[in-house]
Design a protein around this motif. Structure first.
Motif, PDB file in Angstrom:
ATOM      1  N   LEU A 152      -5.536  -5.871  10.526  1.00 28.80           N
ATOM      2  CA  LEU A 152      -4.910  -7.502   9.953  1.00 28.80           C
ATOM      3  C   LEU A 152      -4.567  -8.079  11.625  1.00 28.80           C
ATOM      4  N   ALA A 153      -3.977  -7.319  12.773  1.00 29.33           N
ATOM      5  CA  ALA A 153      -3.499  -7.466  14.256  1.00 29.33           C
ATOM      6  C   ALA A 153      -4.484  -8.092  14.780  1.00 29.33           C
ATOM      7  N   LEU A 154      -5.561  -7.955  14.567  1.00 25.89           N
ATOM      8  CA  LEU A 154      -6.852  -7.718  15.874  1.00 25.89           C
ATOM      9  C   LEU A 154      -7.219  -9.456  15.779  1.00 25.89           C
ATOM     10  N   HIS A 155      -6.331 -10.326  14.558  1.00 23.74           N
ATOM     11  CA  HIS A 155      -7.424 -11.711  14.270  1.00 23.74           C
ATOM     12  C   HIS A 155      -5.428 -12.528  14.435  1.00 23.74           C
ATOM     13  N   ASP A 156      -5.825 -13.537  16.118  1.00 28.48           N
ATOM     14  CA  ASP A 156      -4.608 -14.473  15.970  1.00 28.48           C
ATOM     15  C   ASP A 156      -4.367 -15.497  14.681  1.00 28.48           C
ATOM     16  N   ASP A 157      -5.155 -15.311  13.743  1.00 28.01           N
ATOM     17  CA  ASP A 157      -4.584 -15.511  12.115  1.00 28.01           C
ATOM     18  C   ASP A 157      -4.033 -15.529  11.433  1.00 28.01           C
ATOM     19  N   GLU A 180       0.743  -1.184  -0.065  1.00 26.83           N
ATOM     20  CA  GLU A 180      -0.354  -0.297   0.140  1.00 26.83           C
ATOM     21  C   GLU A 180       0.847   1.152  -0.318  1.00 26.83           C
ATOM     22  N   ASP A 181       0.625   2.394  -0.929  1.00 24.37           N
ATOM     23  CA  ASP A 181       1.809   3.475  -0.950  1.00 24.37           C
ATOM     24  C   ASP A 181       0.970   3.957   0.160  1.00 24.37           C
ATOM     25  N   GLN A 182       0.014   4.419   0.180  1.00 26.11           N
ATOM     26  CA  GLN A 182      -0.600   5.331   1.624  1.00 26.11           C
ATOM     27  C   GLN A 182       0.276   5.047   2.593  1.00 26.11           C
ATOM     28  N   GLN A 183       1.420   5.791   3.438  1.00 29.67           N
ATOM     29  CA  GLN A 183       1.848   4.999   5.190  1.00 29.67           C
ATOM     30  C   GLN A 183      -0.049   4.795   6.009  1.00 29.67           C
ATOM     31  N   LEU A 184      -0.503   5.913   5.939  1.00 34.09           N
ATOM     32  CA  LEU A 184      -2.046   5.753   7.106  1.00 34.09           C
ATOM     33  C   LEU A 184      -2.173   5.075   6.756  1.00 34.09           C
ATOM     34  N   VAL A 185      -2.962   4.724   5.166  1.00 33.06           N
ATOM     35  CA  VAL A 185      -3.444   3.272   5.198  1.00 33.06           C
ATOM     36  C   VAL A 185      -2.921   1.986   5.017  1.00 33.06           C
ATOM     37  N   ARG A 186      -1.539   1.810   5.084  1.00 36.94           N
ATOM     38  CA  ARG A 186      -0.683   0.610   5.254  1.00 36.94           C
ATOM     39  C   ARG A 186      -1.163   0.558   6.621  1.00 36.94           C
ATOM     40  N   GLU A 187      -1.153   1.112   7.553  1.00 30.36           N
ATOM     41  CA  GLU A 187      -0.586   1.274   9.222  1.00 30.36           C
ATOM     42  C   GLU A 187      -2.039   0.738   9.536  1.00 30.36           C
ATOM     43  N   GLY A 188      -2.799   1.805   9.404  1.00 30.97           N
ATOM     44  CA  GLY A 188      -4.722   1.008   9.876  1.00 30.97           C
ATOM     45  C   GLY A 188      -4.971  -0.487   9.310  1.00 30.97           C
ATOM     46  N   LEU A 189      -4.811  -0.737   7.834  1.00 28.34           N
ATOM     47  CA  LEU A 189      -4.734  -1.857   7.386  1.00 28.34           C
ATOM     48  C   LEU A 189      -4.276  -3.451   8.595  1.00 28.34           C
ATOM     49  N   LYS A 190      -2.947  -2.427   8.936  1.00 30.76           N
ATOM     50  CA  LYS A 190      -1.554  -3.631   9.489  1.00 30.76           C
ATOM     51  C   LYS A 190      -2.757  -3.280  11.001  1.00 30.76           C
ATOM     52  N   GLY A 191      -3.056  -2.737  12.411  1.00 35.88           N
ATOM     53  CA  GLY A 191      -3.926  -2.442  12.240  1.00 35.88           C
ATOM     54  C   GLY A 191      -4.931  -3.530  12.698  1.00 35.88           C
ATOM     55  N   ILE A 249     -15.187  -1.467   2.442  1.00 36.32           N
ATOM     56  CA  ILE A 249     -15.272  -3.073   2.990  1.00 36.32           C
ATOM     57  C   ILE A 249     -14.979  -3.392   4.870  1.00 36.32           C
ATOM     58  N   SER A 250     -15.904  -4.008   5.838  1.00 37.00           N
ATOM     59  CA  SER A 250     -16.219  -4.235   7.026  1.00 37.00           C
ATOM     60  C   SER A 250     -14.799  -5.059   7.142  1.00 37.00           C
ATOM     61  N   PRO A 251     -13.624  -4.928   8.210  1.00 39.86           N
ATOM     62  CA  PRO A 251     -13.046  -5.648   8.202  1.00 39.86           C
ATOM     63  C   PRO A 251     -12.817  -7.568   8.892  1.00 39.86           C
TER      64      PRO A 251
END
Length: 220
Positions: free
Chosen positions: A26-31, A13-24, A115-117
């Motif tokens: 995804l980190a909510l899921h243990d799998d 993802e080229d936008q750092q803010l979006v990339r950090e948001g997506l990382k956050g 879409i929803s998380p």
């Protein structure tokens, strides 16, 4: 959950803010585990080349529109390098042309960023399991655009044989007739005949329409 159950993700993802948001998210899921990041397709290819000896992602989650090398270019570059890592594309724009391009390029997933998380989580699981997540909201609009489809929502196609359904699902995964023939142990001519029969039964003109129709019917 064991380490074998964790889905390793390369996030592009080229936008750092979006990339950090997506990382956050995804980190909510243990799998789910983000094992690498890139700001565009070119950087993703560099990361893959450097990381190949240590860790390869199970799924690449990539933005559609990026500088230098976009999501479609990344998919094509992966195919040229024989790197069979499935790519799930995210896009901001509700664009039927972009969806068609993604299907043709071989994207295993194509979703709007709205879409929803939970939907994103399930899509990543589906793609990792060998399925597809080609369900943008825009597909439901296509019947309203005159002449773009050769069918209506009320049409019920003739049932496909188990082999035809298998071929259709491989078509939806972005594989060529040659690749499908190799996977199924058939000649390319046999696969072409299956595709012709599928198109005829479904009342569609080409591979893209067949995939869209199969999505409408819940076949893929």
């Amino acid at each position: 959950m064991s380490a074998m159950d964790v889905i390793k993700i390369l996030l592009v993802e080229d936008q750092q803010l979006v990339r950090e948001g997506l990382k956050g998210l995804l980190a909510l899921h243990d799998d789910l585990q983000v094992v690498g990041e890139a700001s565009d397709g070119a950087e993703a290819l560099e990361w893959l080349a450097a990381a190949a000896a240590e860790v390869m992602p199970d799924v690449i989650l990539s933005d559609m529109r990026m500088p230098r090398l976009d999501g479609l270019g990344l998919i094509r570059a992966l195919a040229a390098r024989a790197l069979r890592v499935p790519v799930l594309l995210l896009t901001t724009f509700d664009d039927t042309a972009a969806f068609d391009e993604a299907v043709r390029a071989g994207a295993k997933g194509f979703l709007l960023k709205a879409i929803s998380p939970d939907t994103l989580h399930q899509a990543l699981r589906d793609v990792h399991a060998g399925g597809t997540a080609l369900r943008p909201s825009l597909t439901t609009r296509m019947e309203a655009k005159g002449g773009e489809r050769a069918f209506t929502a009320a049409d019920q196609p003739d049932p496909l044989s188990p082999k035809e359904l298998q071929v259709l699902r491989l078509v939806a995964s972005g594989r060529s007739n040659t690749e499908i023939a190799s996977l199924l142990g058939n000649s390319e001519g046999v696969i072409k005949n299956h595709c012709s029969a599928i198109f005829s039964k479904m009342g569609v003109r080409d591979r893209t329409q067949a995939v869209l129709r199969a999505i409408d019917l819940g076949w893929i």
